[in-house]
Write a protein that holds these residues in place. Structure first.
Motif, PDB file in Angstrom:
ATOM      1  N   VAL A  87       0.846  -1.202   0.000  1.00 41.43           N
ATOM      2  CA  VAL A  87       0.000   0.000   0.000  1.00 41.43           C
ATOM      3  C   VAL A  87       0.876   1.245   0.000  1.00 41.43           C
ATOM      4  CG1 VAL A  87      -1.655   1.353   1.360  1.00 41.43           C
ATOM      5  CG2 VAL A  87      -1.995  -1.109   1.075  1.00 41.43           C
ATOM      6  N   GLU A  88       1.878   1.276   0.840  1.00 42.42           N
ATOM      7  CA  GLU A  88       2.764   2.442   0.901  1.00 42.42           C
ATOM      8  C   GLU A  88       3.442   2.708  -0.445  1.00 42.42           C
ATOM      9  OE1 GLU A  88       5.102   1.392   4.373  1.00 42.42           O
ATOM     10  OE2 GLU A  88       3.985   2.877   5.561  1.00 42.42           O
ATOM     11  N   ARG A  89       3.824   1.656  -1.153  1.00 43.25           N
ATOM     12  CA  ARG A  89       4.459   1.835  -2.467  1.00 43.25           C
ATOM     13  C   ARG A  89       3.475   2.410  -3.490  1.00 43.25           C
ATOM     14  NH1 ARG A  89       6.682  -3.114  -1.070  1.00 43.25           N
ATOM     15  NH2 ARG A  89       5.268  -4.263  -2.438  1.00 43.25           N
ATOM     16  N   ALA A  90       2.180   2.139  -3.320  1.00 42.34           N
ATOM     17  CA  ALA A  90       1.152   2.631  -4.250  1.00 42.34           C
ATOM     18  C   ALA A  90       0.745   4.084  -3.963  1.00 42.34           C
ATOM     19  CB  ALA A  90      -0.081   1.739  -4.185  1.00 42.34           C
ATOM     20  N   LEU A  91       1.177   4.619  -2.847  1.00 42.92           N
ATOM     21  CA  LEU A  91       0.839   5.997  -2.483  1.00 42.92           C
ATOM     22  C   LEU A  91       1.789   6.979  -3.138  1.00 42.92           C
ATOM     23  CD1 LEU A  91       0.106   5.463   1.312  1.00 42.92           C
ATOM     24  CD2 LEU A  91      -1.530   5.504  -0.568  1.00 42.92           C
ATOM     25  N   PRO A  92       1.376   8.193  -3.457  1.00 39.56           N
ATOM     26  CA  PRO A  92       0.053   8.739  -3.182  1.00 39.56           C
ATOM     27  C   PRO A  92      -0.980   8.227  -4.186  1.00 39.56           C
ATOM     28  CG  PRO A  92       1.331  10.390  -4.313  1.00 39.56           C
ATOM     29  CD  PRO A  92       2.244   9.200  -4.080  1.00 39.56           C
ATOM     30  N   PHE A  93      -2.221   8.176  -3.720  1.00 39.29           N
ATOM     31  CA  PHE A  93      -3.349   7.748  -4.531  1.00 39.29           C
ATOM     32  C   PHE A  93      -4.343   8.907  -4.562  1.00 39.29           C
ATOM     33  CE2 PHE A  93      -7.570   5.827  -4.933  1.00 39.29           C
ATOM     34  CZ  PHE A  93      -7.406   5.147  -6.121  1.00 39.29           C
ATOM     35  N   ALA A  94      -4.469   9.556  -5.723  1.00 35.79           N
ATOM     36  CA  ALA A  94      -5.331  10.732  -5.853  1.00 35.79           C
ATOM     37  C   ALA A  94      -6.707  10.339  -6.373  1.00 35.79           C
ATOM     38  CB  ALA A  94      -4.689  11.739  -6.801  1.00 35.79           C
ATOM     39  N   PHE A  95      -7.739  11.052  -5.902  1.00 33.64           N
ATOM     40  CA  PHE A  95      -9.103  10.783  -6.345  1.00 33.64           C
ATOM     41  C   PHE A  95     -10.013  11.963  -6.021  1.00 33.64           C
ATOM     42  CE2 PHE A  95      -8.541   9.207  -2.100  1.00 33.64           C
ATOM     43  CZ  PHE A  95      -9.704   9.497  -1.421  1.00 33.64           C
ATOM     44  N   GLN A  96     -11.192  11.936  -6.612  1.00 31.51           N
ATOM     45  CA  GLN A  96     -12.215  12.952  -6.396  1.00 31.51           C
ATOM     46  C   GLN A  96     -13.221  12.415  -5.374  1.00 31.51           C
ATOM     47  OE1 GLN A  96     -12.325  15.949  -7.942  1.00 31.51           O
ATOM     48  NE2 GLN A  96     -14.381  16.674  -7.512  1.00 31.51           N
ATOM     49  N   VAL A  97     -13.505  13.193  -4.346  1.00 36.77           N
ATOM     50  CA  VAL A  97     -14.507  12.825  -3.353  1.00 36.77           C
ATOM     51  C   VAL A  97     -15.846  13.366  -3.842  1.00 36.77           C
ATOM     52  CG1 VAL A  97     -15.264  13.057  -0.959  1.00 36.77           C
ATOM     53  CG2 VAL A  97     -12.824  12.838  -1.491  1.00 36.77           C
ATOM     54  N   THR A  98     -16.762  12.460  -4.168  1.00 42.23           N
ATOM     55  CA  THR A  98     -18.050  12.845  -4.743  1.00 42.23           C
ATOM     56  C   THR A  98     -19.226  12.575  -3.816  1.00 42.23           C
ATOM     57  OG1 THR A  98     -18.306  10.689  -5.790  1.00 42.23           O
ATOM     58  CG2 THR A  98     -17.223  12.426  -7.096  1.00 42.23           C
ATOM     59  N   GLY A  99     -18.965  11.923  -2.698  1.00 38.50           N
ATOM     60  CA  GLY A  99     -20.052  11.605  -1.786  1.00 38.50           C
ATOM     61  C   GLY A  99     -19.550  11.247  -0.411  1.00 38.50           C
ATOM     62  N   VAL A 100     -20.494  11.063   0.480  1.00 35.13           N
ATOM     63  CA  VAL A 100     -20.211  10.700   1.868  1.00 35.13           C
ATOM     64  C   VAL A 100     -20.975   9.422   2.173  1.00 35.13           C
ATOM     65  CG1 VAL A 100     -20.525  11.395   4.275  1.00 35.13           C
ATOM     66  CG2 VAL A 100     -19.896  13.100   2.562  1.00 35.13           C
ATOM     67  N   GLU A 101     -20.295   8.453   2.749  1.00 34.83           N
ATOM     68  CA  GLU A 101     -20.944   7.207   3.129  1.00 34.83           C
ATOM     69  C   GLU A 101     -21.265   7.221   4.609  1.00 34.83           C
ATOM     70  OE1 GLU A 101     -18.696   3.793   1.951  1.00 34.83           O
ATOM     71  OE2 GLU A 101     -19.120   4.138  -0.165  1.00 34.83           O
ATOM     72  N   LEU A 102     -22.470   6.810   4.928  1.00 35.39           N
ATOM     73  CA  LEU A 102     -22.898   6.669   6.316  1.00 35.39           C
ATOM     74  C   LEU A 102     -22.784   5.197   6.684  1.00 35.39           C
ATOM     75  CD1 LEU A 102     -24.188   7.795   8.910  1.00 35.39           C
ATOM     76  CD2 LEU A 102     -26.423   7.377   7.838  1.00 35.39           C
ATOM     77  N   TRP A 103     -22.029   4.937   7.745  1.00 35.86           N
ATOM     78  CA  TRP A 103     -21.832   3.582   8.238  1.00 35.86           C
ATOM     79  C   TRP A 103     -22.307   3.520   9.685  1.00 35.86           C
ATOM     80  CZ3 TRP A 103     -19.131  -0.606   5.838  1.00 35.86           C
ATOM     81  CH2 TRP A 103     -18.730  -0.338   4.526  1.00 35.86           C
ATOM     82  N   GLY A 104     -22.750   2.379  10.106  1.00 33.63           N
ATOM     83  CA  GLY A 104     -23.162   2.181  11.492  1.00 33.63           C
ATOM     84  C   GLY A 104     -22.803   0.791  11.952  1.00 33.63           C
ATOM     85  N   GLN A 105     -22.768   0.626  13.259  1.00 32.60           N
ATOM     86  CA  GLN A 105     -22.443  -0.689  13.812  1.00 32.60           C
ATOM     87  C   GLN A 105     -23.714  -1.436  14.167  1.00 32.60           C
ATOM     88  OE1 GLN A 105     -19.600  -0.100  17.032  1.00 32.60           O
ATOM     89  NE2 GLN A 105     -18.121  -1.187  15.777  1.00 32.60           N
ATOM     90  N   ARG A 106     -23.720  -2.694  13.773  1.00 32.50           N
ATOM     91  CA  ARG A 106     -24.810  -3.599  14.109  1.00 32.50           C
ATOM     92  C   ARG A 106     -24.164  -4.929  14.469  1.00 32.50           C
ATOM     93  NH1 ARG A 106     -29.438  -3.542   9.854  1.00 32.50           N
ATOM     94  NH2 ARG A 106     -29.344  -1.366  10.435  1.00 32.50           N
ATOM     95  N   ALA A 107     -24.463  -5.402  15.641  1.00 37.43           N
ATOM     96  CA  ALA A 107     -23.878  -6.666  16.118  1.00 37.43           C
ATOM     97  C   ALA A 107     -22.351  -6.619  16.047  1.00 37.43           C
ATOM     98  CB  ALA A 107     -24.436  -7.858  15.343  1.00 37.43           C
ATOM     99  N   ARG A 108     -21.790  -5.479  16.463  1.00 39.81           N
ATOM    100  CA  ARG A 108     -20.329  -5.269  16.530  1.00 39.81           C
ATOM    101  C   ARG A 108     -19.637  -5.315  15.174  1.00 39.81           C
ATOM    102  NH1 ARG A 108     -17.731  -8.145  21.605  1.00 39.81           N
ATOM    103  NH2 ARG A 108     -15.991  -7.231  20.498  1.00 39.81           N
ATOM    104  N   ARG A 109     -20.403  -5.139  14.096  1.00 40.85           N
ATOM    105  CA  ARG A 109     -19.832  -5.102  12.744  1.00 40.85           C
ATOM    106  C   ARG A 109     -20.258  -3.801  12.090  1.00 40.85           C
ATOM    107  NH1 ARG A 109     -18.258 -10.047  10.027  1.00 40.85           N
ATOM    108  NH2 ARG A 109     -18.465  -8.693   8.238  1.00 40.85           N
ATOM    109  N   TRP A 110     -19.354  -3.203  11.310  1.00 36.70           N
ATOM    110  CA  TRP A 110     -19.684  -1.990  10.581  1.00 36.70           C
ATOM    111  C   TRP A 110     -20.459  -2.354   9.317  1.00 36.70           C
ATOM    112  CZ3 TRP A 110     -19.374   2.727  12.494  1.00 36.70           C
ATOM    113  CH2 TRP A 110     -18.516   2.954  13.565  1.00 36.70           C
TER     114      TRP A 110
END
Length: 124
Positions: A87-110
């Motif tokens: 992963v470090e060798r693949a950085l930097p990784f550029a991209f466009q942020v087009t949205g926001v994801e909403l995550w929540g925990q259910r039964a200790r899992r995201w």
């Protein structure tokens, strides 16, 4: 999450512009490995907007004192040093942020709950 809250979130994020960013470093949390952006400010601004508009005093139930923008790579126990190095060798990784994801925990899992689109880019 009720339909009313979904509409309020959708309207809030639609008023925030899309932006460019890049992941530039690997960060190790106690339980996970993540890639972090060069500039966390746009992500923190989105978080602050939600907190202010919806009167949220403590993100994540107050468990963390500061929001750390990141892309989770996996559980720390399962991410080998070889994978982190790749992963470090693949950085930097550029991209466009087009949205926001909403995550929540259910039964200790995201779980992914919903994705909200950001408004048009300001072109800056």
């Amino acid at each position: 999450l009720s339909r009313t809250w979904r509409r309020r979130l959708e309207a809030s994020f639609a008023g925030e512009p899309q932006f460019e960013t890049s992941l530039t470093a690997v960060h190790l949390f106690p339980d996970s490995a993540s890639a972090t952006p060069a500039d966390p400010a746009p992500f923190r601004a989105l978080s602050s907007t939600v907190q202010a508009r919806f009167r949220v005093d403590h993100m994540y139930g107050g468990e963390f004192t500061q929001f750390v923008p990141h892309l989770t790579l996996g559980p720390r126990s399962q991410v080998t040093s070889e994978r982190l190095n790749a992963v470090e060798r693949a950085l930097p990784f550029a991209f466009q942020v087009t949205g926001v994801e909403l995550w929540g925990q259910r039964a200790r899992r995201w779980e992914h709950i919903e994705t909200f689109r950001l408004g048009p880019s300001t072109g800056t």
